[in-house]
Design an enzyme around this catalytic site. Structure first.
Site, PDB file in Angstrom:
ATOM      1  N   TYR A  51       0.844  -1.208   0.000  1.00  0.00           N
ATOM      2  CA  TYR A  51       0.000   0.000   0.000  1.00  0.00           C
ATOM      3  C   TYR A  51       0.874   1.251   0.000  1.00  0.00           C
ATOM      4  CZ  TYR A  51      -5.023  -0.385   0.030  1.00  0.00           C
ATOM      5  OH  TYR A  51      -6.305  -0.509  -0.377  1.00  0.00           O
ATOM      6  N   GLU A  53      -0.633   4.860  -0.509  1.00  0.00           N
ATOM      7  CA  GLU A  53      -1.455   6.057  -0.781  1.00  0.00           C
ATOM      8  C   GLU A  53      -0.617   7.322  -0.650  1.00  0.00           C
ATOM      9  OE1 GLU A  53      -4.810   5.918   1.813  1.00  0.00           O
ATOM     10  OE2 GLU A  53      -5.866   4.455   0.569  1.00  0.00           O
ATOM     11  N   ASP A 197      -6.414  13.141 -25.561  1.00  0.00           N
ATOM     12  CA  ASP A 197      -6.393  11.753 -25.072  1.00  0.00           C
ATOM     13  C   ASP A 197      -5.659  10.949 -26.140  1.00  0.00           C
ATOM     14  OD1 ASP A 197      -6.873   9.126 -24.538  1.00  0.00           O
ATOM     15  OD2 ASP A 197      -9.037   9.320 -24.260  1.00  0.00           O
ATOM     16  N   THR A 223      -3.449   5.838 -22.181  1.00  0.00           N
ATOM     17  CA  THR A 223      -3.288   4.517 -21.588  1.00  0.00           C
ATOM     18  C   THR A 223      -1.829   4.148 -21.794  1.00  0.00           C
ATOM     19  OG1 THR A 223      -3.866   3.475 -23.690  1.00  0.00           O
ATOM     20  CG2 THR A 223      -5.637   3.721 -22.086  1.00  0.00           C
ATOM     21  N   LYS A 226      -1.309   0.303 -25.002  1.00  0.00           N
ATOM     22  CA  LYS A 226      -1.586   0.159 -26.436  1.00  0.00           C
ATOM     23  C   LYS A 226      -0.262   0.271 -27.200  1.00  0.00           C
ATOM     24  CE  LYS A 226      -6.373   1.523 -25.947  1.00  0.00           C
ATOM     25  NZ  LYS A 226      -6.842   2.434 -24.936  1.00  0.00           N
ATOM     26  N   ARG A 232      -1.437  -2.682 -18.604  1.00  0.00           N
ATOM     27  CA  ARG A 232      -2.731  -2.000 -18.629  1.00  0.00           C
ATOM     28  C   ARG A 232      -2.688  -0.887 -17.586  1.00  0.00           C
ATOM     29  NH1 ARG A 232      -5.245  -4.976 -21.813  1.00  0.00           N
ATOM     30  NH2 ARG A 232      -6.879  -3.445 -22.007  1.00  0.00           N
TER      31      ARG A 232
HETATM   32  N1  PLP Z   1      -9.288   6.816 -24.410  1.00  0.00           N
HETATM   33  C1  PLP Z   1      -9.207   6.291 -25.637  1.00  0.00           C
HETATM   34  C2  PLP Z   1      -8.970   7.187 -26.817  1.00  0.00           C
HETATM   35  C3  PLP Z   1      -9.323   4.897 -25.812  1.00  0.00           C
HETATM   36  O1  PLP Z   1      -9.272   4.372 -27.033  1.00  0.00           O
HETATM   37  C4  PLP Z   1      -9.543   4.086 -24.665  1.00  0.00           C
HETATM   38  C5  PLP Z   1      -9.684   2.629 -24.771  1.00  0.00           C
HETATM   39  O2  PLP Z   1      -9.686   2.015 -25.759  1.00  0.00           O
HETATM   40  C6  PLP Z   1      -9.651   4.705 -23.421  1.00  0.00           C
HETATM   41  C7  PLP Z   1      -9.521   6.071 -23.324  1.00  0.00           C
HETATM   42  C8  PLP Z   1      -9.986   3.919 -22.180  1.00  0.00           C
HETATM   43  O3  PLP Z   1      -8.938   3.163 -21.727  1.00  0.00           O
HETATM   44  P1  PLP Z   1      -9.187   1.965 -20.681  1.00  0.00           P
HETATM   45  O4  PLP Z   1      -9.883   0.894 -21.446  1.00  0.00           O
HETATM   46  O5  PLP Z   1      -7.798   1.615 -20.266  1.00  0.00           O
HETATM   47  O6  PLP Z   1      -9.988   2.509 -19.565  1.00  0.00           O
END
Ligand code: PLP
Length: 414
Positions: A51, A53, A197, A223, A226, A232
């Site tokens: 842990y 935090e 994003d 993320t 990918k 993950r």
């Molecule tokens: N943002 C985008 C552009 C994504 O393509 C994805 C998932 O495919 C996410 C956020 C969400 O990611 P997670 O599945 O790890 O929560």
């Protein structure tokens, strides 16, 4: 995994079968990849017991000296990969990272301008089924039919009309690059915060193969599993000005103890991503996607957004007399995994849309190149044009397996 086999044969068997599926089949889902052995080792390490935090040097628990080392390494490596002022590596995944940003900078009923979902936006960018859509307003821009690019004019019109708090780019199924300077200029006109994003394309950005929003935008989420080829997980990068708000939103705002085994795996992946071999990989990911595009076009397929500049292709399969789900199911039978997907302004339902989405990150990690892309497109086309011929699908599955066994998956032995 002999300990697991002794303890729980059922879970062991399921994992063994999944290993076989990953090794013997073709993984074309653009959001998936294969992590390295060292990344897998971190995930299965003793750090999962701890842990912690809080943040490095300011934890609510004792005994955090080793996890502090790991988390600081992850942060420093991410900063240098993306040229970021501030990084938070604790978000548990991409969706929680996006939600943390919303909670850091928005109030109820604020407006966020994002991309229409059928044009490539993600669920967390305001899909009506999400909790975010109940809290905030999400007017949407689309892509342009004639160029396939984001409709920046529409984005600007919407921004002037709705005066958004946040202007959002970054997508799940869009295959072109993004003009971040132009988006920043639109945001500046209306005083909006910019957010990108980059979940799908972060690896290509880290390798210098796509435009990097981090030095330009206020906040960037991603993320790590990918194209970045890590575990993950999620990550937020931002200008120093937003650092405190973002950190507070992640912890204690939304999350409890960070998953330090996962953060260690992120640190290792970021080290791998900084190497020359990874730059070669990212370049090949793009080359492979372009090669597939060329072959699909030759065979009469309609590529959305006028082609690809990244790792993925969105293809309308309805001119072949089938739907996206039919294609996905038949290809599954042939050992080829991809996903059905909406195409821009799709008239069909999300459960049975017009398109398929496929990408090259995982097969490129296995070392596949242009010659293999040609074979893969041939197989996909044979399945799609013989959708009910199950014998043919079985034969192709054997051919797929034979080729795949020549391209080992890092970190997996069967
Ligand atoms: N943002 C985008 C552009 C994504 O393509 C994805 C998932 O495919 C996410 C956020 C969400 O990611 P997670 O599945 O790890 O929560």
């Amino acid at each position: 995994m002999s300990n697991l086999q002794t303890e729980d044969q059922k879970v062991f068997d399921a994992i063994e079968k999944e290993k076989r599926r990953q090794v013997e089949g073709l993984e074309l889902i653009p959001s998936e990849n294969y992590v390295s052995g060292p990344v897998l080792e971190c995930l299965g390490s003793v750090l999962t017991n701890k842990y912690s935090e809080g943040y490095s040097g300011k934890r609510y628990y004792g005994g955090c000296e080793n996890v502090d080392t790991v988390e600081t390494l992850a942060i420093e490596r991410a900063k240098s990969l993306f040229n970021a002022e501030h990084v938070n590596v604790q978000p548990l995944s991409g969706a929680p990272a996006n939600i943390a940003v919303y909670s850091a900078v928005l109030k109820e009923h604020d407006t966020v301008i994002g991309m229409d979902l059928s044009h490539g936006g993600h669920l967390t960018h305001g899909h009506p089924v999400t909790w975010m859509a109940k809290l905030f307003n999400f007017p949407r821009y689309k892509t342009k039919k004639d160029t396939g690019e984001i409709d920046y004019e529409e984005m600007e019109e919407l921004a002037i009309k709705h005066n958004p708090k946040l202007l959002l780019v970054g997508y799940s199924a869009y295959s072109r690059d993004i003009d971040y300077e132009r988006v920043q200029a639109i945001a500046d006109k209306v005083g909006a915060i910019t957010m990108a994003d980059i979940a799908h394309i972060a690896g290509l950005i880290a390798a210098g193969e796509m435009n990097n929003p981090v030095p330009i935008f206020d906040i960037v989420t991603t993320t790590t599993h990918k194209t970045l080829r890590g575990p993950r997980g999620g990550m937020i990068m931002c200008k120093e000005k937003y650092a405190k708000k973002i950190d507070k939103a992640v912890f204690p705002g939304l999350q409890g103890g960070p998953h330090e085994n996962n953060i260690a795996a992120k640190a290792v992946a970021f080290l791998e991503d900084s190497k020359p071999e990874y730059k070669q990989y990212a370049l090949q990911v793009k080359k492979n996607a372009k090669q597939m595009q060329k072959k699909f076009k030759e065979k009469g397929y309609e590529i959305m957004f006028k082609g690809t500049e990244n790792h993925l292709l969105l293809i309308d399969v309805t001119n072949k007399g089938i739907t996206g789900s039919q294609a996905q199911e038949a290809l599954d039978d042939a050992g080829i995994t991809l996903n059905k997907n909406m195409i821009p302004d799709d008239q069909r339902s999300p459960m049975d849309p017009s398109g398929i989405r496929l990408g090259t990150p995982a097969i490129t990690t296995r070392g596949m190149k242009e010659a293999e892309m040609d074979k893969i497109v041939d197989w996909i086309d044979r399945v799609i044009t013989n959708i009910d011929d199950h014998e043919l699908h079985k034969t192709i599955k054997e051919e797929v397996k034979e080729m795949c066994l020549n391209f080992p998956v890092p970190g997996i032995k069967i």
